[in-house]
Motif scaffolding. Structure first.
Motif, mmCIF file in Angstrom:
data_model
loop_
_atom_site.group_PDB
_atom_site.id
_atom_site.type_symbol
_atom_site.label_atom_id
_atom_site.label_comp_id
_atom_site.label_asym_id
_atom_site.label_seq_id
_atom_site.Cartn_x
_atom_site.Cartn_y
_atom_site.Cartn_z
ATOM 1 N N ARG A 38 -51.398 8.009 19.931
ATOM 2 C CA ARG A 38 -51.808 6.675 19.493
ATOM 3 C C ARG A 38 -52.495 5.956 20.658
ATOM 4 O O ARG A 38 -51.953 5.922 21.762
ATOM 5 C CB ARG A 38 -50.589 5.870 19.042
ATOM 6 C CG ARG A 38 -50.042 6.349 17.730
ATOM 7 C CD ARG A 38 -48.687 5.750 17.409
ATOM 8 N NE ARG A 38 -48.124 6.483 16.293
ATOM 9 C CZ ARG A 38 -48.378 6.210 15.020
ATOM 10 N NH1 ARG A 38 -49.150 5.184 14.693
ATOM 11 N NH2 ARG A 38 -47.856 6.938 14.066
ATOM 12 N N ASP B 37 -51.304 6.368 8.735
ATOM 13 C CA ASP B 37 -50.099 7.068 9.204
ATOM 14 C C ASP B 37 -49.940 8.412 8.512
ATOM 15 O O ASP B 37 -49.644 9.424 9.159
ATOM 16 C CB ASP B 37 -48.850 6.216 8.929
ATOM 17 C CG ASP B 37 -48.387 5.540 10.199
ATOM 18 O OD1 ASP B 37 -49.078 5.700 11.226
ATOM 19 O OD2 ASP B 37 -47.335 4.861 10.149
ATOM 20 N N ASP C 106 -55.230 2.667 16.825
ATOM 21 C CA ASP C 106 -54.397 1.700 16.114
ATOM 22 C C ASP C 106 -54.453 0.355 16.820
ATOM 23 O O ASP C 106 -53.535 -0.450 16.731
ATOM 24 C CB ASP C 106 -52.953 2.208 16.039
ATOM 25 C CG ASP C 106 -52.383 2.535 17.428
ATOM 26 O OD1 ASP C 106 -53.157 2.525 18.418
ATOM 27 O OD2 ASP C 106 -51.177 2.788 17.537
#
Ligand code: 5CA
Length: 443
Positions: free
Chosen positions: A2, A365, A382
């Protein structure tokens, strides 16, 4: 991975000190950070690429039957007195004195150390051929370190050393590395042309440099354009077979670096519309050394007839860290880097256009889990930024694919995928987009 957790210090402005595009892009994309002139930290994004390149180099070395070991970076000066290179090497060598006043040095290369290892345990032709390599940091106190990691002072090199009983066997070892290099550079997504080269401080009487053509390269090179279309030997190549036909093909046209250039031959052998006279980046260099090190250092073996001879050696280098820059020089556009899939730090950048939107967050996700589960390396953006900034960063860091998920598309169940190299965009159902990215990663 991420992005919110990934250390990716991208720069908005173009750093003034960087003169060539690969250096600029590596700094801007947060791949490296300078510690001192010619000495760099490899930040996570850059380190991932370095490791990928290293692994491909390793696999192709292993395929030849070469064995990996790891020699130290610091070496005793005594060995270099034996070969006579301690004084010859000059100011490029970083000399160190330890607390016992012993002369040491940070290795610029490893011929002496490997010859010492060899002579300590090999005495008979029955233990030959032997081919040992390592991938280790080197230090050369270059007068003019420049172009970032391209001409660094500290740099990562793969160096391989071959030991054979006679010249014919040594030539076969040389040929093996020649073929392994063609395969290695092909897998790295670059065209590297083998060119007759000067042997410099390493020595020996035959050598080839593997050169990627690029205007920003440091060497002047001359070659026949046919090389650009030559086919690389395939993975099934039997390294124990006679490799001469492959070598003859790959040396059948004119190709020479500046020091070995012969204008008359170039003009006689290459039709004018096929002449390439340009600059290039040396990413590999192979040398036939003969007994240059084995003779003075007493690395001798007994042959089948009982006579003792100095072992025939060769050495073969690849600039692993330089390749990161060289690949960028060969593969970029105005927006940033375009990684060949084999060395890309991640395969796909997954962009969530509206973080905080339940639909976007949930879908992104799910996609992230599915891709990771399929073994695809994903960098998930993100972050809470604007769409324009997110696109610019993804283009800059150059992952082969981007998958863009936004609220408007999700209303009709579609996401967008973009191929970085061509810029081609497609709107697809989530399932089809995921399948396409997985298929491209396995290709
Ligand atoms: N001992 C031999 C090969 S085993 C050797 O040292 N060869 S070399 O000097 O040609 O270096 C091998 C490769 O290392 C070069 O082809 C180049 O790709 C890379 N290299 C050399 N100097 C530097 C440097 N200052 N910065 C980055 N890479 C370098």
């Amino acid at each position: 991975m991420r992005m919110s957790q990934f250390f990716l210090p991208v720069l908005k402005d173009t750093p003034a000190e960087a003169q060539i595009v690969s250096h600029r892009l590596m700094l801007r994309a947060g791949m490296i950070r300078q510690a001192a002139a010619g000495i760099y930290t490899w930040l996570p994004l850059g380190f991932r690429v370095l490791k990928k390149i290293e692994q491909i180099v390793r696999e192709e070395q292993d395929a030849t039957g070469a064995q990996e070991l790891l020699m130290p970076t610091i070496q005793p000066a005594d060995l270099w007195h034996e070969s006579g290179r301690y004084d010859d090497y000059g100011q490029e060598m970083l000399r160190i004195t330890d607390r016992h006043e012993r002369d040491m040095l940070f290795g610029p290369t490893n011929e002496e150390l490997i010859t010492d290892i060899f002579r300590a345990s090999v005495r008979s032709y029955r233990q030959l051929p032997l081919n040992l390599y390592h991938i280790q940091w080197k230090f050369r106190d270059e007068v003019r370190p420049r172009f970032g990691i391209m001409r660094g002072r500290e740099f990562l090199m793969k160096d391989n050393y071959s030991f054979d009983l006679d010249k014919d066997a040594a030539r076969h070892s040389y040929n093996k590395m020649f073929v392994a290099y063609l395969r290695t550079f092909d897998r790295l997504g670059v065209k590297a042309i083998p060119m007759v080269a000067d042997t410099g401080p390493i020595g020996g009487d035959m050598s080839h440099e593997f050169i990627i053509l690029a205007d920003t390269g440091e060497s002047e090179v001359y070659c026949h354009a046919d090389y650009l279309d030559f086919t690389t030997p395939d993975a099934a190549t039997d390294y124990e077979s006679d490799l001469t036909p492959i070598i003859e093909h790959w040396t059948s046209r004119y190709a020479a670096t500046d020091e070995k250039h012969d204008v008359a031959r170039f003009e006689a052998e290459v039709p004018s519309d096929r002449r390439i006279a340009t600059r290039g980046i040396e990413v590999g260099h192979i040398f036939y050394l003969g007994s240059k090190y084995s003779e003075p250092m007493g690395a001798r073996v007994t042959g089948a007839d009982g006579t003792e001879v100095p072992v025939e050696m060769g050495c073969y280098g690849i600039g692993v860290s330089r390749l990161v820059g060289a690949i960028i020089e060969a593969s970029h556009d105005d927006d940033g880097i375009i990684w060949p899939a084999s060395v890309a730090p991640f395969h796909v950048g997954l962009i969530n256009l509206k973080v905080g939107d339940a639909d976007c967050d949930g879908t992104v996700d799910d996609i992230y889990q599915t891709l990771c589960g399929a073994g695809v390396e994903v960098l998930l953006d993100d972050s809470d930024g604007r769409a324009g900034g997110k696109f610019a960063t993804m283009d800059l860091i150059g992952l082969p694919w981007q998958m863009i998920v936004g609220p408007r598309g999700l209303k009709t169940g579609v996401v967008e995928i973009k191929e970085r190299r061509t810029g081609a965009r497609q709107e697809l159902s989530i399932e089809a987009a995921v399948a396409a990215v997985i298929a491209s990663a396995k290709a």
